[in-house]
Every structure is written in structure tokens, then in C-alpha cells.
Write a protein that holds these residues in place. Structure first.
Motif, short mmCIF file in Angstrom:
data_model
loop_
_atom_site.label_atom_id
_atom_site.label_comp_id
_atom_site.label_asym_id
_atom_site.label_seq_id
_atom_site.Cartn_x
_atom_site.Cartn_y
_atom_site.Cartn_z
N MET A 54 7.91 0.42 -6.53
CA MET A 54 7.69 -0.49 -5.71
C MET A 54 8.88 -0.52 -4.74
SD MET A 54 4.33 -0.79 -6.12
CE MET A 54 3.69 -2.47 -5.43
N VAL A 55 8.82 -0.77 -3.53
CA VAL A 55 9.88 -1.03 -2.61
C VAL A 55 10.11 -2.57 -2.70
CG1 VAL A 55 10.84 -1.11 -0.22
CG2 VAL A 55 9.55 0.71 -1.03
N VAL B 283 15.72 -0.69 -2.09
CA VAL B 283 15.66 -0.76 -3.54
C VAL B 283 14.43 -0.42 -4.01
CG1 VAL B 283 16.09 -2.34 -5.43
CG2 VAL B 283 17.62 -2.36 -3.32
N VAL B 284 14.22 0.51 -5.07
CA VAL B 284 13.00 0.78 -5.76
C VAL B 284 13.10 0.14 -7.04
CG1 VAL B 284 11.67 2.61 -6.68
CG2 VAL B 284 12.79 2.95 -4.50
N THR B 285 12.02 -0.37 -7.50
CA THR B 285 11.80 -1.17 -8.73
C THR B 285 10.50 -0.87 -9.42
OG1 THR B 285 11.91 -3.47 -9.67
CG2 THR B 285 10.61 -3.19 -7.65
N ASP B 286 10.54 -0.85 -10.90
CA ASP B 286 9.41 -0.93 -11.69
C ASP B 286 9.12 -2.32 -12.01
OD1 ASP B 286 11.39 -1.02 -13.45
OD2 ASP B 286 10.88 0.99 -14.41
N THR B 287 9.66 -3.25 -11.54
CA THR B 287 9.53 -4.93 -12.04
C THR B 287 10.47 -4.95 -13.26
OG1 THR B 287 7.58 -4.56 -13.63
CG2 THR B 287 7.08 -4.87 -11.13
N GLU B 288 11.00 -3.96 -13.76
CA GLU B 288 12.08 -4.29 -14.92
C GLU B 288 13.26 -3.99 -14.59
OE1 GLU B 288 12.66 -3.00 -19.57
OE2 GLU B 288 10.83 -2.29 -18.62
N THR C 282 15.86 -1.94 -11.24
CA THR C 282 15.99 -1.62 -9.99
C THR C 282 16.85 -0.32 -9.74
OG1 THR C 282 17.71 -3.14 -9.21
CG2 THR C 282 15.42 -3.80 -9.09
N LEU C 283 16.80 0.22 -8.67
CA LEU C 283 17.42 1.40 -8.19
C LEU C 283 17.80 1.55 -6.65
CD1 LEU C 283 19.04 3.95 -9.45
CD2 LEU C 283 16.92 5.21 -8.90
N PRO C 284 19.12 1.49 -6.42
CA PRO C 284 19.21 1.51 -4.85
C PRO C 284 18.94 2.92 -4.38
CG PRO C 284 21.33 1.32 -5.89
CD PRO C 284 20.29 0.96 -6.98
N VAL C 285 18.49 3.12 -3.19
CA VAL C 285 18.17 4.35 -2.48
C VAL C 285 18.66 4.45 -1.17
CG1 VAL C 285 16.34 5.97 -1.90
CG2 VAL C 285 16.02 4.44 -3.83
N VAL D 282 20.02 9.25 -3.74
CA VAL D 282 20.25 9.91 -2.26
C VAL D 282 18.87 10.75 -2.14
CG1 VAL D 282 21.36 11.19 -0.71
CG2 VAL D 282 22.80 9.65 -2.33
N ALA D 283 18.08 10.10 -1.62
CA ALA D 283 16.68 10.73 -1.25
C ALA D 283 16.86 11.69 -0.06
CB ALA D 283 15.71 9.64 -0.97
N SER D 284 15.96 12.79 -0.23
CA SER D 284 15.95 13.97 0.61
C SER D 284 14.28 13.91 1.26
CB SER D 284 16.32 15.32 -0.13
OG SER D 284 15.32 15.56 -0.80
#
Length: 166
Positions: free
Chosen positions: A58-59, A76-81, A83-86, A114-116
Motif C-alpha cells: 500500500m502507498v 513509501v510502500v508498506t505492507d503494514t509491517e 516500509t520501503l521508500p520508492v 528505484v522504480a522503472s
């Protein structure tokens, strides 16, 4: 050359051609294979460094920051546990929103992904199966950690809460 030798040469040549074709197909398949990881998996070091993979979750609300150039976005993407900055440079899908599901493909560079390519969920009921599983697993781990912190015994896996509340 005898006909027996010609047949043998033809069979050996056919097997060699088949082997080369199989090698080329498997090599192409392997180079296009992209694995999926949750932010928790990335934090645990399971994601490959320098190779393309997908993350999903989730964003996080309040995390979307747009740069002055108009095309660079950080979120930031999180799976509620975990987070990972994108970081992403490009045009985001119309359905991209804070608090909604997202799958991003790219590479890990240090602590930042780093997303493509960024994909947003397309309606209110859909989330990619891998992202849904990652979020539900994170919820289960968080509930188990909370139960351990409260001193209560965690529920056995697969046991509905209503069945144990008798």
C-alpha cells in the motif's frame, strides 16, 4: 557415406539444433523472469541487489512527494509491517493514490527502491495476489506480535477467532 551414417548424422544434427533452441528459449525466459517481494522481505535482505524485481503493498498515507520537475515522485510502500521508500521518474497511473495498492518494478539502490514502472490497482476489489498475500501475512505477524506482547497466547494458524471465543 552409407545410409546408416547419413541417418546418424541427421539425428545428431537434429539433437544439436534442438539443444541450441532449448538453450536460447530458457535463457530468454530466465532474463525476463521478475520476482515479487514485500517490503518485509526487502528489509530481511531476501531481495536481490542490482537485479530487477517487483515490490507491492500500500502507498503510505502522507508519503507522496512530487519534485519540482513534475515527473519525479517519491513515496513509501508498506505492507503494514515494514516500509520501503520508492523513487519513480515518469507519469503515474491515474488510479495511483495514497492508501491504495501498488506494485512497482525496478531495482534496489541502497535503502531506496528505484522504480522503472508503477502499477496501481484498477478497482476497489482488486489487489495483485502477491501484494494481498504480503499484506495479510504482515497483518498476521503483527497480530501474533501484539498477542505475545499482551501475554495472550496467539491463535493457532488456520483457527478462526470465532471458534476459539466460546
Amino acid at each position: 557415406m552409407k545410409s546408416r551414417h547419413k541417418r546418424l548424422a541427421l539425428i545428431v544434427g537434429g539433437l544439436a539444433a534442438l539443444g541450441v533452441a532449448a538453450t536460447l528459449v530458457l535463457n530468454a525466459f530466465n532474463s525476463n523472469l521478475v520476482f515479487f517481494f514485500s517490503p518485509t522481505d526487502v528489509a530481511a535482505g531476501k531481495a536481490p541487489q542490482g537485479k530487477t524485481f517487483r515490490i507491492g503493498g500500500m502507498v503510505e498515507k502522507g508519503s507522496v512527494q512530487r519534485e519540482a520537475d513534475g515527473v519525479t515522485v517519491r513515496f513509501v510502500v508498506t505492507d503494514t509491517e515494514k516500509t520501503l521508500p520508492v523513487a519513480y521518474k515518469g507519469i503515474l497511473p491515474d488510479l495511483f493514490q495514497e492508501g491504495k495498492g501498488v506494485v512497482a518494478q525496478g531495482k534496489l539502490e541502497g535503502e531506496r527502491f528505484v522504480a522503472s514502472e508503477v502499477l496501481a490497482k484498477h478497482d476497489e476489489n482488486y489487489m495483485p495476489p502477491e501484494a494481498a498475500k504480503a499484506v495479510s501475512d504482515a497483518h498476521a505477524r503483527a497480530a501474533a506480535n501484539k498477542a505475545e506482547g499482551d501475554g495472550a497466547a496467539p491463535l493457532p494458524t488456520g483457527t478462526p477467532a470465532a471458534a476459539t471465543a466460546k
